[in-house]
Each structure stands twice: as structure tokens, then as C-alpha cells.
Design an enzyme around this catalytic site. Structure first.
Site, PDB file in Angstrom:
ATOM      1  N   HIS A   1       1.099  -1.386  -0.049  1.00 12.88           N
ATOM      2  CA  HIS A   1      -0.009  -0.075  -0.101  1.00 12.88           C
ATOM      3  C   HIS A   1       0.989   1.230  -0.012  1.00 12.88           C
ATOM      4  O   HIS A   1       1.414   1.783   1.126  1.00 12.88           O
ATOM      5  CB  HIS A   1      -0.980   0.039   1.094  1.00 12.88           C
TER       6      HIS A   1
ATOM      7  N   HIS B   1       1.470   5.046  -2.283  1.00 17.24           N
ATOM      8  CA  HIS B   1       1.031   5.778  -3.397  1.00 17.24           C
ATOM      9  C   HIS B   1       2.243   6.229  -3.951  1.00 17.24           C
ATOM     10  O   HIS B   1       3.211   7.163  -3.396  1.00 17.24           O
ATOM     11  CB  HIS B   1       0.108   6.851  -3.030  1.00 17.24           C
TER      12      HIS B   1
ATOM     13  N   HIS C   1      -9.479   1.560  -1.389  1.00 18.45           N
ATOM     14  CA  HIS C   1      -9.313   2.049   0.032  1.00 18.45           C
ATOM     15  C   HIS C   1     -10.883   1.904   0.548  1.00 18.45           C
ATOM     16  O   HIS C   1     -11.718   2.263  -0.233  1.00 18.45           O
ATOM     17  CB  HIS C   1      -8.839   3.439  -0.201  1.00 18.45           C
TER      18      HIS C   1
ATOM     19  N   GLU D   1     -11.048   3.697   5.976  1.00 22.63           N
ATOM     20  CA  GLU D   1      -9.951   4.554   6.580  1.00 22.63           C
ATOM     21  C   GLU D   1     -10.783   5.538   7.313  1.00 22.63           C
ATOM     22  O   GLU D   1     -10.570   5.593   8.509  1.00 22.63           O
ATOM     23  CB  GLU D   1      -9.118   5.260   5.447  1.00 22.63           C
TER      24      GLU D   1
ATOM     25  N   ASP E   1       1.935   4.046   2.684  1.00 22.85           N
ATOM     26  CA  ASP E   1       1.161   4.795   2.269  1.00 22.85           C
ATOM     27  C   ASP E   1       1.539   6.029   1.591  1.00 22.85           C
ATOM     28  O   ASP E   1       1.684   6.058   0.035  1.00 22.85           O
ATOM     29  CB  ASP E   1      -0.004   5.264   3.141  1.00 22.85           C
ATOM     30  N   ASP E   2       2.086   6.863   2.170  1.00 20.42           N
ATOM     31  CA  ASP E   2       2.678   8.152   1.668  1.00 20.42           C
ATOM     32  C   ASP E   2       3.735   8.720   2.268  1.00 20.42           C
ATOM     33  O   ASP E   2       3.515   9.915   3.130  1.00 20.42           O
ATOM     34  CB  ASP E   2       1.541   9.427   1.333  1.00 20.42           C
TER      35      ASP E   2
HETATM   36  N1  HPA Z   1      -6.345   7.659   1.340  1.00 20.44           N
HETATM   37  C1  HPA Z   1      -7.083   7.892   0.335  1.00 20.44           C
HETATM   38  N2  HPA Z   1      -6.216   8.328  -0.932  1.00 20.44           N
HETATM   39  C2  HPA Z   1      -5.044   8.468  -1.146  1.00 20.44           C
HETATM   40  C3  HPA Z   1      -4.253   8.133   0.209  1.00 20.44           C
HETATM   41  C4  HPA Z   1      -4.928   7.804   1.449  1.00 20.44           C
HETATM   42  O1  HPA Z   1      -4.253   7.425   2.356  1.00 20.44           O
HETATM   43  N3  HPA Z   1      -2.950   8.495  -0.051  1.00 20.44           N
HETATM   44  C5  HPA Z   1      -3.009   9.007  -1.487  1.00 20.44           C
HETATM   45  N4  HPA Z   1      -4.114   9.007  -1.868  1.00 20.44           N
HETATM   46 ZN    ZN Z   2      -3.644   4.830   0.530  1.00 20.87          ZN
END
Ligand code: HPA
Ligand code: ZN
Length: 326
Positions: free
Chosen positions: A16, A18, A196, A199, A277-278
Site C-alpha cells: 500500500h 502511492h 481503499h 480509513e 502509504d505516503d
Molecule cells: N487515502 C486515500 N487516498 C489517498 C491516500 C490515502 O491514504 N493517499 C493517497 N491517496
Molecule cells: Zn492509501
């Protein structure tokens, strides 16, 4: 697990991630200069100071603005290569990464430019570091299903180079069911699909992703904890959740790491995995996410090892390659 050789030495898989979320501030400014793209922050320090998010949307606003510096194929190569160097440092052996074509094609960047740069770096990373990879094309859920169909049509000449489909961006008000028809089409093309869900959105969105999108993994999914029946389903089926601890605390899904539920989900028998994630925006790559669990949740070596094995189980590697990693 304080000064942790165990975490550094543990082989990891990232499921996971991006790629646009690996854009470090220094590279953002370098590419902005290279391409003549204006940024609203005067320097790296004030950009970093803006990484003070109160929810997913406040992050997304900054993340899409940052991505506007990515213009040439070389930019996408440089971005992806920098991420793979972090993977090599953190002993990440395999990655399944998202890219958001709509973030770029909407600005007039050709699909082939985006895909070409990312893919060339992944190939170089496999040769140089031995990191295997899959590439997942993500639809932006704040856009319409018709726009997702248009993106899929645009991706058609490249589908042999894309290994799966994802769904990201603002979750609230954009339930998985909004994309049921385009997901059915992707599945008919033979692509594995993930989304996703859970969250910021409710456990009900996780059910929707399972029932209406027929996903083979849920990204995040931590809100499953609100629904005992869903927890039983996830434990019974081992449908994986790709959990992102540092992301969840930065975006206030949990108010502090000590309240994160990932170890409870693990002990309830769910196939939970750890991911970044990021990482450029959320304060750390894979080892930092594992370390946070050790430091702030008291995760044991056994638990961290099981989280890593879960990622092998949850990956799209062949059985032979899974065996090689365990
Ligand atoms: N959630 C949803 N969209 C996203 C995320 C995330 O954590 N990171 C990049 N796009
Ligand atoms: Zn994500």
C-alpha cells in the site's frame, strides 16, 4: 526491540504505497525549478511546516498540489527511483505500488509518460536491488465513474503492463458502490482489484468493497473494528487489510499510535499488513512504521514477523516466489 536490528533485518513487502506520496520536499522543489512550476510555499521548511493535517482531505489538497511538479518521464523515474532506494535501505523485497493517472492526465501529461517513467525505475530497481514489483492503477473516487471508465479506455493500450486496479482519494461521500460497474469491467479484463475502504469511511464501505467491487484486498480497513460480523468474516476468509500506522495517526484516524488497533486485529486472526502509504508526507518509510508499533504499541518480534509474513500471503506473487521470500 528498542534499537532494533530485528526490524532492520526483517524482510518486508510493501502493498500500500502511492508513488506520488513518496515525493520528498527537496525533490518537489528541484522538479518545480526544472519544470518552471510555481509552488505556494517559499521553501522546503515552510512546505514541511504545512504537513500538519487534520484529516484525509487536508492532506489530499497538498498532495495533489505537490504532484503538479511531475511533468516529464524523467521526473516519474526520479520519483520512483528515490522510493526504491528507501526500499533497499529498509530491506523491502517486493512492492505493489499505486499510481494515480488522473492526477496527471488531467494536467495534460500523457499516460505513457507517467507509466514509462515509473516502470523504467521499477525495472532498474529489480536489476540493481532485486526488488520485485507490481503496478496498480488507481481511480480517484472524488471523480465520477464515467471519468474512471474514460481512464480505463485511455489505459487500454497499456493494460499488459498494469497488474491491478485500486480506488483512492476522499472516501467520505464516495462509497465503493459508486464504482461497481467500472470494477466489474476491470474484473472481466482479468485484473485483480483492491480499494481503499474503512480509513475515514464506515465499516459499511468495507462490506460494499467486498460485495459490490469483489476486492481481493482492502486498503486501510481499520474501521472494520466497529463491526463484529465483519471482523469474523475477515478472520475466516483472510481477506487482507493493508494497514498504514503512521498515515493513520498523521490523518487523525487514530488520535495517537498507542490507540491504533492493528495488533488487536492481528490477534483476532485477520491478515493485516504494515505499509507506509505516503511516506514523504507521513513521517517515515517501512522500517519507521514497524518501529512505531514496537515503540508505541509494544509489538513483539513475533508479532512483527507475523505482520511481514501476512504481506507475503497477501501479495500477488506466485507461490514459487512466495516460497522464496519465506
Ligand atoms: N487515502 C486515500 N487516498 C489517498 C491516500 C490515502 O491514504 N493517499 C493517497 N491517496
Ligand atoms: Zn492509501
Amino acid at each position: 526491540l528498542a534499537a532494533s536490528n530485528f526490524i532492520a533485518d526483517l524482510p518486508k513487502l510493501e502493498l500500500h504505497l502511492h508513488i506520488e506520496g513518496t515525493l520528498e520536499p527537496e525533490l518537489m522543489f528541484e522538479l518545480a525549478g526544472r519544470n518552471g512550476v510555481p509552488l505556494p510555499w517559499p521553501d522546503v521548511a515552510s512546505l514541511r511546516a504545512a504537513y500538519d493535517f487534520d484529516c484525509l482531505q487536508s492532506f489530499l489538497d497538498l498532495y495533489y498540489r505537490g504532484a503538479s511538479v511531475l511533468v516529464t518521464e524523467q521526473d516519474f523515474f526520479d520519483l520512483t527511483w528515490a522510493y526504491l532506494e528507501h526500499c533497499a535501505t529498509d530491506k523491502v523485497r517486493h512492492v505493489e505500488i499505486f499510481f494515480d493517472p488522473q492526477t496527471h492526465t488531467a494536467r495534460g501529461i500523457p499516460f505513457a509518460t507517467v507509466l514509462g517513467g515509473i516502470e523504467r525505475a521499477l525495472q532498474a530497481g529489480e536489476e540493481t536491488f532485486g526488488i520485485s514489483w507490481r503496478l496498480v492503477m488507481s481511480f480517484l473516487r472524488h471523480l465520477s465513474e464515467e471519468e474512471a471508465f474514460a481512464t480505463l479506455r485511455e489505459a487500454e493500450p497499456f493494460l499488459s503492463r498494469i497488474h491491478g486496479i485500486g480506488l483512492d482519494s476522499g472516501e467520505k461521500g464516495n462509497p465503493p458502490g459508486k464504482f461497481a460497474r467500472v470494477y466489474a469491467h476491470c474484473r472481466e479484463l482479468g485484473l485483480p482489484v483492491v480499494a481503499h475502504a474503512g480509513e475515514e469511511g464506515p465499516a459499511e464501505y468495507i462490506w460494499q468493497a467486498i460485495r459490490e467491487l469483489e476486492v481481493c484486498r482492502i486498503d486501510h480497513g481499520v474501521r472494520a473494528a466497529d463491526d463484529p460480523e465483519l471482523l469474523r468474516y475477515l478472520a475466516d476468509t483472510r481477506l487482507p487489510l493493508t494497514v498504514c500506522p503512521l498515515s493513520n495517526t498523521r490523518l487523525k484516524v487514530f488520535d495517537q499510535m498507542a490507540h491504533h488497533n492493528v495488533l488487536r486485529l492481528l490477534e483476532q486472526g485477520l491478515c493485516v499488513t504494515i505499509n507506509s502509504d505516503d511516506p514523504a508526507y507521513f513521517g517515515g518509510y517501512m522500517n519507521a512504521n514497524f518501529q512505531a508499533l514496537a515503540d508505541e504499541l509494544g509489538a513483539t518480534a513475533s508479532q512483527l514477523g507475523r505482520l511481514s509474513l501476512n504481506a507475503v500471503e497477501a501479495s500477488w506473487l506466485s507461490l514459487a516466489d512466495k516460497a522464496r521470500l519465506t
